[in-house]
Motif scaffolding. Structure first.
Motif, PDB file in Angstrom:
ATOM      1  N   SER A 164      71.929  -9.215 -83.905  1.00 37.95           N
ATOM      2  CA  SER A 164      71.897  -7.756 -83.969  1.00 37.95           C
ATOM      3  C   SER A 164      70.685  -7.248 -84.717  1.00 37.95           C
ATOM      4  N   SER A 165      70.199  -8.026 -85.684  1.00 36.94           N
ATOM      5  CA  SER A 165      69.031  -7.580 -86.446  1.00 36.94           C
ATOM      6  C   SER A 165      67.746  -7.717 -85.658  1.00 36.94           C
ATOM      7  N   THR A 166      67.730  -8.589 -84.639  1.00 36.56           N
ATOM      8  CA  THR A 166      66.509  -8.760 -83.845  1.00 36.56           C
ATOM      9  C   THR A 166      66.143  -7.478 -83.120  1.00 36.56           C
ATOM     10  N   SER A 167      67.111  -6.846 -82.471  1.00 38.27           N
ATOM     11  CA  SER A 167      66.836  -5.583 -81.776  1.00 38.27           C
ATOM     12  C   SER A 167      66.458  -4.493 -82.761  1.00 38.27           C
ATOM     13  N   THR A 168      67.049  -4.517 -83.953  1.00 42.79           N
ATOM     14  CA  THR A 168      66.689  -3.526 -84.969  1.00 42.79           C
ATOM     15  C   THR A 168      65.248  -3.703 -85.422  1.00 42.79           C
ATOM     16  N   ILE A 169      64.848  -4.960 -85.656  1.00 43.54           N
ATOM     17  CA  ILE A 169      63.466  -5.232 -86.058  1.00 43.54           C
ATOM     18  C   ILE A 169      62.501  -4.822 -84.956  1.00 43.54           C
ATOM     19  N   PHE A 170      62.846  -5.100 -83.705  1.00 46.10           N
ATOM     20  CA  PHE A 170      61.978  -4.737 -82.590  1.00 46.10           C
ATOM     21  C   PHE A 170      61.830  -3.213 -82.496  1.00 46.10           C
ATOM     22  N   ALA A 171      62.942  -2.496 -82.662  1.00 45.97           N
ATOM     23  CA  ALA A 171      62.884  -1.033 -82.609  1.00 45.97           C
ATOM     24  C   ALA A 171      62.082  -0.465 -83.773  1.00 45.97           C
ATOM     25  N   LEU A 172      62.273  -1.019 -84.973  1.00 49.16           N
ATOM     26  CA  LEU A 172      61.513  -0.540 -86.124  1.00 49.16           C
ATOM     27  C   LEU A 172      60.017  -0.806 -85.959  1.00 49.16           C
ATOM     28  N   SER A 173      59.669  -1.935 -85.362  1.00 47.84           N
ATOM     29  CA  SER A 173      58.252  -2.239 -85.137  1.00 47.84           C
ATOM     30  C   SER A 173      57.623  -1.210 -84.219  1.00 47.84           C
ATOM     31  N   ILE A 174      58.337  -0.844 -83.150  1.00 44.73           N
ATOM     32  CA  ILE A 174      57.807   0.169 -82.225  1.00 44.73           C
ATOM     33  C   ILE A 174      57.685   1.521 -82.923  1.00 44.73           C
ATOM     34  N   ILE A 175      58.677   1.875 -83.745  1.00 43.95           N
ATOM     35  CA  ILE A 175      58.633   3.168 -84.445  1.00 43.95           C
ATOM     36  C   ILE A 175      57.456   3.215 -85.417  1.00 43.95           C
ATOM     37  N   PHE A 176      57.230   2.138 -86.167  1.00 45.25           N
ATOM     38  CA  PHE A 176      56.128   2.121 -87.123  1.00 45.25           C
ATOM     39  C   PHE A 176      54.776   2.233 -86.419  1.00 45.25           C
ATOM     40  N   VAL A 177      54.612   1.486 -85.316  1.00 39.54           N
ATOM     41  CA  VAL A 177      53.356   1.579 -84.572  1.00 39.54           C
ATOM     42  C   VAL A 177      53.164   2.993 -84.031  1.00 39.54           C
ATOM     43  N   PHE A 178      54.242   3.599 -83.543  1.00 34.12           N
ATOM     44  CA  PHE A 178      54.143   4.965 -83.024  1.00 34.12           C
ATOM     45  C   PHE A 178      53.740   5.946 -84.126  1.00 34.12           C
ATOM     46  N   LEU A 179      54.318   5.795 -85.306  1.00 30.24           N
ATOM     47  CA  LEU A 179      53.976   6.699 -86.408  1.00 30.24           C
ATOM     48  C   LEU A 179      52.538   6.503 -86.856  1.00 30.24           C
ATOM     49  N   PHE A 180      52.062   5.268 -86.872  1.00 27.52           N
ATOM     50  CA  PHE A 180      50.668   5.029 -87.225  1.00 27.52           C
ATOM     51  C   PHE A 180      49.723   5.685 -86.213  1.00 27.52           C
ATOM     52  N   LEU A 181      50.072   5.561 -84.940  1.00 21.15           N
ATOM     53  CA  LEU A 181      49.235   6.174 -83.903  1.00 21.15           C
ATOM     54  C   LEU A 181      49.288   7.698 -83.983  1.00 21.15           C
ATOM     55  N   ALA A 182      50.470   8.228 -84.275  1.00 19.65           N
ATOM     56  CA  ALA A 182      50.582   9.676 -84.419  1.00 19.65           C
ATOM     57  C   ALA A 182      49.717  10.180 -85.566  1.00 19.65           C
ATOM     58  N   ALA A 183      49.677   9.423 -86.659  1.00 15.12           N
ATOM     59  CA  ALA A 183      48.804   9.814 -87.767  1.00 15.12           C
ATOM     60  C   ALA A 183      47.341   9.647 -87.412  1.00 15.12           C
ATOM     61  N   LEU A 184      47.022   8.637 -86.622  1.00 11.68           N
ATOM     62  CA  LEU A 184      45.633   8.396 -86.237  1.00 11.68           C
ATOM     63  C   LEU A 184      45.104   9.496 -85.323  1.00 11.68           C
ATOM     64  N   TYR A 185      45.889   9.883 -84.332  1.00  8.31           N
ATOM     65  CA  TYR A 185      45.441  10.878 -83.352  1.00  8.31           C
ATOM     66  C   TYR A 185      45.834  12.301 -83.737  1.00  8.31           C
ATOM     67  N   GLU A 186      46.640  12.434 -84.803  1.00  8.07           N
ATOM     68  CA  GLU A 186      47.137  13.747 -85.206  1.00  8.07           C
ATOM     69  C   GLU A 186      47.821  14.449 -84.033  1.00  8.07           C
ATOM     70  N   SER A 187      48.620  13.678 -83.330  1.00 10.85           N
ATOM     71  CA  SER A 187      49.299  14.196 -82.147  1.00 10.85           C
ATOM     72  C   SER A 187      50.564  13.379 -81.927  1.00 10.85           C
ATOM     73  N   TRP A 188      51.611  14.067 -81.428  1.00 10.74           N
ATOM     74  CA  TRP A 188      52.852  13.381 -81.103  1.00 10.74           C
ATOM     75  C   TRP A 188      52.894  12.949 -79.636  1.00 10.74           C
ATOM     76  N   SER A 189      51.996  13.445 -78.829  1.00 11.50           N
ATOM     77  CA  SER A 189      52.047  13.156 -77.396  1.00 11.50           C
ATOM     78  C   SER A 189      51.135  12.007 -76.989  1.00 11.50           C
ATOM     79  N   VAL A 190      49.930  11.967 -77.546  1.00  9.48           N
ATOM     80  CA  VAL A 190      48.969  10.937 -77.143  1.00  9.48           C
ATOM     81  C   VAL A 190      49.484   9.520 -77.412  1.00  9.48           C
ATOM     82  N   PRO A 191      50.177   9.236 -78.544  1.00 10.98           N
ATOM     83  CA  PRO A 191      50.675   7.864 -78.756  1.00 10.98           C
ATOM     84  C   PRO A 191      51.622   7.350 -77.679  1.00 10.98           C
ATOM     85  N   PHE A 192      52.236   8.265 -76.928  1.00  9.71           N
ATOM     86  CA  PHE A 192      53.114   7.797 -75.850  1.00  9.71           C
ATOM     87  C   PHE A 192      52.326   7.039 -74.794  1.00  9.71           C
ATOM     88  N   ALA A 193      51.093   7.466 -74.532  1.00 14.19           N
ATOM     89  CA  ALA A 193      50.267   6.766 -73.547  1.00 14.19           C
ATOM     90  C   ALA A 193      49.952   5.348 -74.002  1.00 14.19           C
TER      91      ALA A 193
END
Length: 437
Positions: free
Chosen positions: A250-279
């Motif tokens: 059960s923790s494996t899926s949690t770790i995988f989801a948290l990894s995606i969330i952290f990368v998304f937040l880093f990209l959002a901070a990098l591009y200063e946008s919530w939409s561009v990181p989706f691409a």
């Protein structure tokens, strides 16, 4: 009537042939030992992690919860379960050491005779326990050393059931009465050891996953067999490494989801946008698709912890290629260039760096994928997972990421233009009347 032999294998360099590797050696030894009719010999591998369980594969604890079955009926339930488990294609060599057919003696104390002779029943049992088993007396110190005193009959006087006639019990009158006049015995069959797991009578069942199946599929197959075979009043639990695998699943899926969330937040901070990181993040499923496809096409690989480590690694690797395209395209769009020409220009400029870095990484993990020697299965699993995922991410992301960027950017910029226009005042036309201040 039972024993264990630990077999030491020769060094890996001397066992290059497949017939001399672990799985082949186990099959060969089991085949030769199966001809012994007077013994039940099972060849098992050690646990993957020392200390977690006693054998390799899974550890299943069959428990008697609310049933009133005796030990013989309990043995039949265990045998029925093992037979049903061995019919499943996901499981291999399911067995249990539990037995209720070990020869033994049943001793009955003649209570009426003890009462007539003035002997306490407790003294009879205490004498049997002291002579046949042992009884702690005390500790004493002599010459600076501590000695542990245990009372017990010598080996020569407790090796045969007929030695009970040499034991005596003192009655209330102080007379020594031979034990043979107070007890009777007969040969029976019973379990040599009755184990309990979480306070329930239990039998440990071991086995391994069949070729081409993962440990998770083997655990799920055992659950399905338990749901269909076990009668009312019985239950089960997993123990050892299997229990740790279930708890960590059960923790494996949690770790995988948290990894995606952290990368998304880093990209959002990098591009200063919530939409561009989706691409960028939508390139991750492409890499995961390639990794899962690779694990499916190679029967020798399984979705184990090494494959899961490779999947988490692919999150950053897949995002890296997408960032190279999105970063260049976004910079040109911000400077006023049209979205489609800006994206095509970014793909043209960054295609070579993407291919070069991806090929360098794929060639770098090739030694892992084609690893040989001791522990090669772990290295091969993570190598093929990353190699297949990176290949798919490189081939498909070059096409998918630009399309996603154009689509998401049009939506995002369209909303931004609408918001800007809503705050701007419309220009005065020649026909509009002058405003009065």
């Amino acid at each position: 009537n039972s024993g264990t032999i630990f077999v030491q294998l020769k060094p890996w360099d001397e066992r290059k042939d497949r017939a001399l590797q672990l799985s082949s050696l186990m099959a060969t030894i089991q085949k030769k030992l199966s001809t012994i009719e007077s013994a039940n010999v099972i060849v098992i591998s050690p646990p993957a992690i020392p200390g977690l369980g006693t054998t390799g594969g899974f550890t299943f604890e069959l428990e008697q919860h609310e049933s009133t079955d005796d030990i013989r009926q309990f043995e039949r339930v265990v045998q029925t379960f093992v037979a049903a488990a061995n019919k499943r294609p996901e499981l291999n060599r399911v067995f249990s050491f539990f037995t209720a057919r070990t020869p033994g003696y049943q001793i009955d104390v003649n209570r009426e005779e003890c009462k007539k002779l003035g002997i306490s029943i407790a003294d009879v049992y205490s004498t049997l326990q002291t002579y046949l088993g042992s009884r702690y007396v005390n500790d004493f110190t002599l010459y600076g050393r501590n000695f542990h005193v245990v009372a017990q009959a010598d080996t020569a006087y407790r090796g045969d059931i007929r030695d009970l006639s040499e034991y005596y019990v003192r009655n209330l009158s102080g007379q020594m009465i031979p034990m043979s006049t107070l007890i009777t015995y007969k040969v029976t069959e019973n379990a040599p050891l009755i184990s309990h797991y979480n306070l329930f009578r239990s039998a440990e069942i071991n086995g391994s996953a069949a070729q081409g199946y993962s440990s998770g599929q083997a655990i799920e197959a055992m659950r399905e067999v338990a749901a269909t075979v076990l009668p009312a009043g019985y239950g089960y639990e997993f123990s050892g490494l299997s229990r740790e695998e279930i708890n960590a699943g059960s923790s494996t899926s949690t770790i995988f989801a948290l990894s995606i969330i952290f990368v998304f937040l880093f990209l959002a901070a990098l591009y200063e946008s919530w939409s561009v990181p989706f691409a960028v993040m939508l390139a991750v499923p492409l890499a995961a698709f390639g990794a899962i496809l690779t694990l499916t096409l190679f029967p020798g690989l399984s979705n184990n912890v090494y494959a899961q480590i490779g999947l988490i690694t692919l999150i950053g690797l897949a995002a890296k290629n997408a960032i190279l395209i999105v970063e260049f395209a976004r910079t040109r769009v911000e400077k006023g260039m049209a979205i489609v020409p800006a994206t095509l220009e970014a793909v043209r400029l960054r295609l070579r760096p993407i291919l070069m870095t991806s090929m360098a990484f794929i060639l770098g993990v090739s030694p892992l994928a084609f690893a040989t020697g001791a522990g090669a299965q772990a290295r091969s699993t993570i190598g093929w997972t990353v190699l297949g995922g990176m290949t798919a991410a490189t081939m498909l992301a070059v096409i998918a990421v630009p399309v996603l960027f154009v689509t998401i950017t049009r939506i995002a910029y369209g909303k931004r233009n609408q918001e800007q226009q809503s705050f701007e005042e419309p220009p005065l036309s020649e026909e509009s009347p002058p405003r009065v201040q």
